[in-house]
Design an enzyme around this catalytic site. Structure first.
Site, PDB file in Angstrom:
ATOM      1  CG  HIS A 177      -5.342   1.816   5.406  1.00 17.83           C
ATOM      2  ND1 HIS A 177      -5.057   2.926   6.322  1.00 17.83           N
ATOM      3  CD2 HIS A 177      -4.436   1.096   5.248  1.00 17.83           C
ATOM      4  CE1 HIS A 177      -3.666   2.443   6.645  1.00 17.83           C
ATOM      5  NE2 HIS A 177      -3.144   1.526   6.145  1.00 17.83           N
ATOM      6  CD  GLU A 234      -4.815  -1.230   8.196  1.00 15.08           C
ATOM      7  OE1 GLU A 234      -3.876  -0.862   7.629  1.00 15.08           O
ATOM      8  OE2 GLU A 234      -5.591  -0.627   8.795  1.00 15.08           O
ATOM      9  N   GLY A 288       3.228   2.764  10.509  1.00 14.30           N
ATOM     10  CA  GLY A 288       4.161   3.961  10.306  1.00 14.30           C
ATOM     11  C   GLY A 288       4.828   4.295  11.572  1.00 14.30           C
ATOM     12  CD  GLU A 345      -2.363   5.315   6.976  1.00 12.77           C
ATOM     13  OE1 GLU A 345      -2.514   5.553   5.591  1.00 12.77           O
ATOM     14  OE2 GLU A 345      -1.306   5.102   7.601  1.00 12.77           O
ATOM     15  N   GLY A 401       3.107  -1.178   4.243  1.00 13.07           N
ATOM     16  CA  GLY A 401       3.165   0.246   3.910  1.00 13.07           C
ATOM     17  C   GLY A 401       4.592   0.803   3.438  1.00 13.07           C
ATOM     18  N   GLY A 402       5.209   1.428   4.505  1.00 13.24           N
ATOM     19  CA  GLY A 402       6.591   1.877   4.232  1.00 13.24           C
ATOM     20  C   GLY A 402       7.480   1.128   3.337  1.00 13.24           C
ATOM     21  CG  ASN A 434      -1.546   1.155   1.404  1.00 14.06           C
ATOM     22  OD1 ASN A 434      -1.701   2.169   0.524  1.00 14.06           O
ATOM     23  ND2 ASN A 434      -2.022   1.352   2.513  1.00 14.06           N
ATOM     24  CD1 TRP A 435       3.198   1.111  -3.126  1.00 12.45           C
ATOM     25  CD2 TRP A 435       3.254   2.428  -4.931  1.00 12.45           C
ATOM     26  NE1 TRP A 435       3.839   0.425  -4.169  1.00 12.45           N
ATOM     27  CE2 TRP A 435       4.014   1.337  -5.154  1.00 12.45           C
ATOM     28  CE3 TRP A 435       3.117   3.557  -5.913  1.00 12.45           C
ATOM     29  CZ2 TRP A 435       4.601   0.778  -6.304  1.00 12.45           C
ATOM     30  CZ3 TRP A 435       3.676   3.019  -6.961  1.00 12.45           C
ATOM     31  CH2 TRP A 435       4.261   2.106  -7.333  1.00 12.45           C
ATOM     32  CE  LYS A 436       0.045   3.085   4.595  1.00  8.20           C
ATOM     33  NZ  LYS A 436       0.112   3.451   6.193  1.00  8.20           N
ATOM     34  CB  SER A 486       5.947  -1.257  11.705  1.00  5.98           C
ATOM     35  OG  SER A 486       5.585   0.199  11.727  1.00  5.98           O
TER      36      SER A 486
END
Ligand code: PGA
Length: 258
Positions: A102, A174, A180, A104, A241-242, A9-11, A220
């Protein structure tokens, strides 16, 4: 047998040219890796921002192990909703999946369980497969309400589905406190919740569907901890993510399955 899935997930990262380069890099690394190709049960999903969906779908179309996902969609099918993106628009880019709920989106855009139920319905109606996210904040975990919280999220957004539709879902757990932040849930914490989610599915839809539902861990996850997390019997891969923003890190996480 259920699928193992590594989803990136590149956000809100990468411009059109940066993102196109990253998809090309990932595809080149995958195409040069014969061991990954032999893993029939392993599937890779890339979720770039909307502007990159069509280009990414074109770039991955010859690799059957890789699919594209949108990171969000709107509840309505079309109309006067300035700035929103419909499921039919996403489908028309060649994407096959959509991330729904998600943390966020829930936190910053106030998406509720009811709203997410509508998104799940509209996605399934238009043959786009939901990757449904659930999980608790630190406060909820500290108050020991995390099981109830997750149960409510799943009940209110998913359990109205019939068996046939439920089977199409991927679920992602999640822990919000691990997203993050560099903090990861321990392997035991992840397994405990994944097993709980699977038990809820079993209670509602029976053994067969529960055993075949892919449940991803998100929070993470990186090349250093993926192996331990994915080794758990109820963890079927990750929503990354990251670490999905660097081709080598993403591939190393995928390589965990070799
Ligand atoms: P992270 O994000 O890997 O950057 O923590 C995970 C997620 O949002 O699911």
């Amino acid at each position: 047998m259920r699928k193992n899935i590594v989803a990136g997930n590149w956000k809100m990262n990468k411009t059109f040219s940066e993102g196109s380069e990253l998809v090309k890099e990932i595809i080149n690394l995958l195409n040069n890796n014969d061991k990954i190709k032999l893993k029939d049960q392993l599937h890779i999903i890339i979720a770039p921002p909307f502007i990159l969906l069509q280009k990414s779908a074109e770039l991955v179309k010859d690799n059957k192990q890789v699919s594209i996902a949108a990171q969000n969609c709107y509840t309505e099918e079309k109309g006067a909703y300035t700035g929103e993106i419909s499921i039919a628009m996403i489908k028309s880019t060649g994407a096959d999946y959509v991330i729904i709920g998600h943390s966020e989106r829930r936190a910053y855009f106030k998406e509720t369980n009811d709203m997410l139920a509508k998104k799940v319905d509209v996605a399934l109606k238009n043959q786009l497969l939901p990757i449904f996210c659930c999980g608790e904040s630190l406060e909820i975990r500290q108050a020991k309400n995390h099981f109830e919280w997750i149960k409510k999220q799943i009940h209110e957004s998913l359990f109205h589905l019939n068996e046939n539709d439920f089977k199409k879902l991927i679920i992602a757990y999640e822990p919000i406190w691990a997203i993050g932040t560099g903090i990861t849930a321990t392997s035991q914490q992840a397994q405990e919740i994944h097993a709980y989610i699977r038990s809820l599915i079993k209670e509602k839809y029976g053994d067969d569907i529960a055993e075949n539902t892919t449940i991803l861990y998100g929070g993470s996850c990186n090349p250093g901890n993926a192996k331990e997390l994915f080794a758990n019997p109820d963890v079927d891969g990750g929503l990354i993510g990251g670490a999905s923003l660097k081709a080598n890190d993403f591939i190393q996480i995928i390589n965990t399955y070799l």
